[in-house]
Design a protein around this motif. Structure first.
Motif, short mmCIF file in Angstrom:
data_model
loop_
_atom_site.label_atom_id
_atom_site.label_comp_id
_atom_site.label_asym_id
_atom_site.label_seq_id
_atom_site.Cartn_x
_atom_site.Cartn_y
_atom_site.Cartn_z
N ALA A 1 93.99 -36.54 -18.09
CA ALA A 1 93.28 -37.82 -18.07
C ALA A 1 94.17 -38.95 -18.58
N ARG A 2 95.47 -38.66 -18.78
CA ARG A 2 96.37 -39.69 -19.32
C ARG A 2 96.59 -40.85 -18.35
N PRO A 3 96.70 -40.59 -17.03
CA PRO A 3 97.09 -41.70 -16.14
C PRO A 3 95.98 -42.75 -15.97
N VAL A 4 96.35 -44.00 -16.18
CA VAL A 4 95.48 -45.14 -15.90
C VAL A 4 96.27 -46.09 -15.00
N PHE A 5 95.63 -46.57 -13.95
CA PHE A 5 96.28 -47.48 -13.01
C PHE A 5 95.50 -48.79 -12.97
N ILE A 6 96.24 -49.90 -13.09
CA ILE A 6 95.65 -51.22 -12.89
C ILE A 6 96.18 -51.74 -11.56
N VAL A 7 95.27 -51.99 -10.62
CA VAL A 7 95.68 -52.36 -9.27
C VAL A 7 95.00 -53.66 -8.85
N GLY A 8 95.44 -54.17 -7.71
CA GLY A 8 94.86 -55.39 -7.16
C GLY A 8 95.93 -56.18 -6.45
N LEU B 1 98.84 -59.04 -6.34
CA LEU B 1 99.72 -59.67 -7.30
C LEU B 1 99.04 -60.93 -7.85
N ARG B 2 99.35 -61.26 -9.11
CA ARG B 2 98.85 -62.49 -9.73
C ARG B 2 97.32 -62.50 -9.88
N SER B 3 96.74 -61.31 -10.04
CA SER B 3 95.28 -61.23 -10.15
C SER B 3 94.82 -60.94 -11.58
N GLY B 4 95.75 -60.89 -12.54
CA GLY B 4 95.38 -60.62 -13.93
C GLY B 4 95.75 -59.23 -14.39
N THR B 5 96.56 -58.51 -13.61
CA THR B 5 96.91 -57.14 -13.99
C THR B 5 97.73 -57.11 -15.28
N SER B 6 98.63 -58.09 -15.47
CA SER B 6 99.45 -58.10 -16.70
C SER B 6 98.58 -58.37 -17.93
N LEU B 7 97.61 -59.25 -17.79
CA LEU B 7 96.71 -59.54 -18.90
C LEU B 7 95.90 -58.30 -19.27
N ALA B 8 95.37 -57.61 -18.27
CA ALA B 8 94.59 -56.40 -18.54
C ALA B 8 95.45 -55.35 -19.22
N GLU B 9 96.68 -55.17 -18.76
CA GLU B 9 97.55 -54.18 -19.39
C GLU B 9 97.86 -54.57 -20.82
N GLN B 10 98.13 -55.85 -21.07
CA GLN B 10 98.48 -56.29 -22.42
C GLN B 10 97.33 -56.02 -23.38
N THR C 1 100.46 -52.98 -6.45
CA THR C 1 100.48 -52.47 -5.09
C THR C 1 100.08 -51.01 -5.00
N ASN C 2 99.88 -50.36 -6.13
CA ASN C 2 99.35 -48.98 -6.09
C ASN C 2 97.99 -48.91 -5.40
N PHE C 3 97.35 -50.06 -5.14
CA PHE C 3 96.06 -50.01 -4.43
C PHE C 3 96.21 -49.37 -3.06
N LEU C 4 97.44 -49.39 -2.50
CA LEU C 4 97.68 -48.76 -1.20
C LEU C 4 97.67 -47.24 -1.28
N PHE C 5 97.93 -46.68 -2.45
CA PHE C 5 98.19 -45.24 -2.58
C PHE C 5 97.10 -44.50 -3.35
N LEU C 6 95.94 -45.11 -3.52
CA LEU C 6 94.92 -44.49 -4.36
C LEU C 6 94.48 -43.13 -3.82
N GLY C 7 94.46 -42.95 -2.51
CA GLY C 7 94.07 -41.65 -1.96
C GLY C 7 95.02 -40.56 -2.40
N LEU C 8 96.31 -40.82 -2.35
CA LEU C 8 97.31 -39.83 -2.75
C LEU C 8 97.31 -39.65 -4.27
N ILE D 1 91.56 -49.24 -12.67
CA ILE D 1 90.98 -50.54 -12.99
C ILE D 1 91.44 -51.51 -11.91
N HIS D 2 90.48 -52.05 -11.19
CA HIS D 2 90.78 -52.98 -10.10
C HIS D 2 90.55 -54.40 -10.58
N MET D 3 91.64 -55.16 -10.72
CA MET D 3 91.52 -56.55 -11.11
C MET D 3 91.29 -57.41 -9.87
#
Length: 693
Positions: free
Chosen positions: A451-458, A460-469, A539-546, A557-559
């Motif tokens: 359960a370690r992996p967390v992905f913030i996707v969306g 670019l420039r949608s607030g992903t850096s703020l959410a990660e911070q 851009t990991n939003f493209l690879f969520l299935g894999l 987390i989808h920003m």
């Protein structure tokens, strides 16, 4: 190696050996010739030297020439032969070539070789004069025109270099080196398509010149044709495994697509061959920076500065490291130090604007930036400045002037990148949706249970850096930045399926299992102890299935941000050329629609509880509520330190590094209203949005 009689003569004349110095190998005396002024009847004495040169016995040639020069110190041809001998042994031949030109003032070849020697030691203005004298004596001397073009390239005079190379090619159309230099000059002016044509012409004539493959690779990089660029750099290294410049360029290309481990290995190989190669040190420093290995990156910069104390490139990386760490004052001081070394460095002037909010008190900066932007700079430098000047005017509220500069920056960007292929993007989104439907997620397969992996996707420039911070401020979370693992590892099967028009992406369960295991190992290397490791590559939003097939317990987390604010923020930033949609508002609108179409698909097929949508506007309006929601979603308890995210001492290697260290404000919400008259094709995106979650 013995030179063939039909090979170019070693003296540099461009003539075949048999028609030039190869004549010195004749057994009988040779009459005086206009090609060898001053030879007179003494040329018979040079026959043995001709044999030594034509059989590659350069040490013996050096000794023999020196002996004869003791007898005839003003014999220009002897100095020329000594120059050949020394050059072929890698010795300093400048005195020999200078003497050859002095004692054979009417010999254009002597002046050519003197120019070559001067150019090799960086005395470019003098080299230019020598080539000029050679051409005054022999206006149709193709080699002199070409070598003059090469010096003009070094001086940054690209238009003049183009003119010289084209003169050489009119005289000698099959001159591969002139095609190569013409291509480099065209590339210097941003005329990349024309440069590519010149490099192809050079390789058609001479397919084994490593330097041409290297230049070709650089041009292809500008066109975002990364696979072809990498192939050309590899071909250069196949021809010449010790070609450190090609190795560094290959590593830079690999770095740009996220293959950081390979890039780092390549930089290290270059340094094994050339330990004092500053570009390899600074390239390695940048790759280490992108991996978050801050101390190692800084150490490499120090290594570069120990070799060259005024290395602007090393200081630039150090400036970026300081900015990543939130030390914006120190970063600005380093950029200013770069400017002291290179007063016309567009990257340093532009870098200052991105470290803070500009004010009307920055008039001196604006005057310098606008003055520099008005000069005949390479496209990349002009582009950097136009983005920075746009930011200045945005910061001070002059929005018409801001947009004008952003528009000009994007026009320059488009000159260095391929057109966005809307149809191809639509086909790829269709392929991903077909491949990862309910049936795909319903399959039973071995998978990593972490359960370690967390992905913030969306977007670019949608607030992903703020959410990660915010999340990375929690003691149980490690913020890994933008890890491109999934894009890199899945590119081959996705591209193969698209190119072959396959109905689905062909990837085996065994391969997915291996990917999951490798990703877990990567997370362990990044942080062995953190309960959650956040990857915020949007851009990991493209690879969520894999991703979810390999890591079904990962959390997404989808920003999501106002579409026009999102697209304009992208338009106002210089991005890697692989983001082909970013420089045109119509292409941005198309890309956004395809992103939303895919995200709606994931909403339909993912198991409940797998993905959380967070609106950027809600996050900035109520930080605590949204932060609690994100932490609860990834299975962690609330920690009030998350509200102090702006004080978190961790590197942030994104364009948002300044913003995420500021107190939350709402100035970026509905920012597009300032640019309403310019948004054109973006306007319809508002009406197409589904209601916020």
């Amino acid at each position: 190696m013995v030179a063939g009689r039909n090979d170019p003569c070693a003296c540099g004349s461009g003539r075949k050996s048999k028609n030039c110095c190869g004549r010195l190998g004749a057994a009988a005396p040779i009459a005086a010739s206009s090609e060898f002024p001053g030879a007179q009847d003494d040329r018979a004495d040079l026959a043995p030297l001709g044999v030594l040169m034509n059989t590659g016995r350069y040490a013996e040639l050096e000794n023999a020439a020196r002996h004869l020069l003791g007898i005839r110190p003003t014999f220009g041809l002897l100095w020329q032969l000594l120059g050949v001998a020394l050059s072929k042994q890698g010795k300093d031949a400048l005195l020999a070539w200078t003497s050859a030109a002095r004692y054979s003032p009417e010999d254009p070849v002597a002046h050519l070789n003197m120019g070559n020697a001067l150019g090799r030691v960086g005395r470019l203005a003098e080299a230019q004069q020598s080539y000029g004298r050679a051409l005054a004596l022999s206006p149709d001397f193709a080699e002199a025109h070409n070598n003059l073009g090469d010096v003009l390239l070094e001086l940054g005079r690209f238009d003049a270099a183009i003119s010289s190379c084209r003169r050489a090619l009119r005289i000698k159309p099959s001159f591969a080196e002139a095609h190569h230099n013409l291509g480099k000059a065209l590339a210097g002016l941003g005329r990349t398509d024309e440069a590519v044509a010149s490099f192809r012409a050079a390789l058609k004539i001479a397919p084994s010149i490593a330097e041409v493959y290297n230049s070709f690779g650089n041009a292809l990089l500008r066109l975002a044709r990364l696979t072809e660029a990498i192939d050309n750099f590899r071909q250069a290294l196949t021809i010449n495994p010790d070609f450190v410049e090609a190795q560094v360029n290959l590593s830079g290309a690999l770095r740009s697509i996220g293959r950081l481990d390979e890039a780092i290995a390549g930089y290290r190989r270059a340094l094994q061959n050339k330990p004092d190669f500053v570009a390899a040190h600074t390239g390695l420093a940048m790759a280490l920076r992108l991996q978050g290995r801050t101390e190692e990156s800084a150490a490499r910069c120090r290594d570069a500065l120990a070799i060259r104390a005024d290395s602007a490139s090393a200081l630039m990386v150090l400036a970026e490291l300081r900015a990543d760490a939130g030390l914006f004052g120190e970063a600005e001081a380093l950029f200013k130090r770069v400017i002291e070394i290179e007063p016309q460095s567009p990257e340093a002037w532009a870098g200052i604007a991105h470290l803070r909010r500009m004010t009307s008190g920055d008039q001196a900066w604006l005057a310098a930036a606008e003055g520099l932007a008005g000069k005949d700079l390479p496209v990349q430098g002009q582009r950097s400045l136009r983005y920075a000047i746009g930011k200045y005017f945005d910061d001070v509220g002059k929005f018409d002037m801001a947009f004008d500069n952003y528009r000009r920056a994007n026009e320059l960007d488009r000159r260095c990148a391929p057109a966005h292929d809307r149809a191809a993007l639509t086909r790829n989104i269709d392929l991903i949706m077909r491949s990862h439907d309910l049936r795909w997620f319903g399959r039973s397969r071995a998978a990593d249970s972490s359960a370690r992996p967390v992905f913030i996707v969306g977007m670019l420039r949608s607030g992903t850096s703020l959410a990660e911070q915010i999340l990375a401020t929690h003691p149980a979370v490690f913020g890994a930045g933008e890890q491109t693992f999934w894009g890199t590892r899945t590119a081959t099967p996705i591209v193969a399926a698209a190119d072959r028009n396959l109905p689905e992406i062909d990837i085996s369960d065994a391969t997915l299992t291996e990917m999951g295991r490798d990703y877990s190992e990567l997370l362990h290397q990044l942080s062995p102890d953190a309960l959650r490791v956040v990857n915020k590559w949007p851009t990991n939003f493209l690879f969520l299935g894999l991703i979810l097939a390999a890591h079904p317990h990962a959390r997404i987390i989808h920003m999501r941000r106002n579409p026009i604010d999102t697209c304009l923020s992208i338009y106002f930033q210089h991005l890697e050329t692989a983001n082909t949609y970013s420089t045109d508002l119509g292409d941005l609108a198309h890309y956004y629609r395809e992103y939303r179409r895919l995200m709606r698909h994931w909403d339909t097929v993912l198991l409940p509880g797998t993905m959380l949508e967070v609106r950027y506007e809600n996050l900035v309006a109520d930080v605590e509520s949204c932060s609690r929601r994100m932490l609860e979603f990834i299975g962690l308890p609330w920690d009030s330190r998350c509200l102090d995210f702006d004080r978190t001492a961790r590197p942030v290697v994104t364009a948002s590094r300044w913003q995420v260290r500021q107190k939350i404000g709402t100035s970026s919400v509905e920012r597009w209203r300032h640019y309403e008259r310019f948004i054109g094709p973006l306007r319809a995106l508002i009406d197409e949005e589904s209601p916020p979650a």
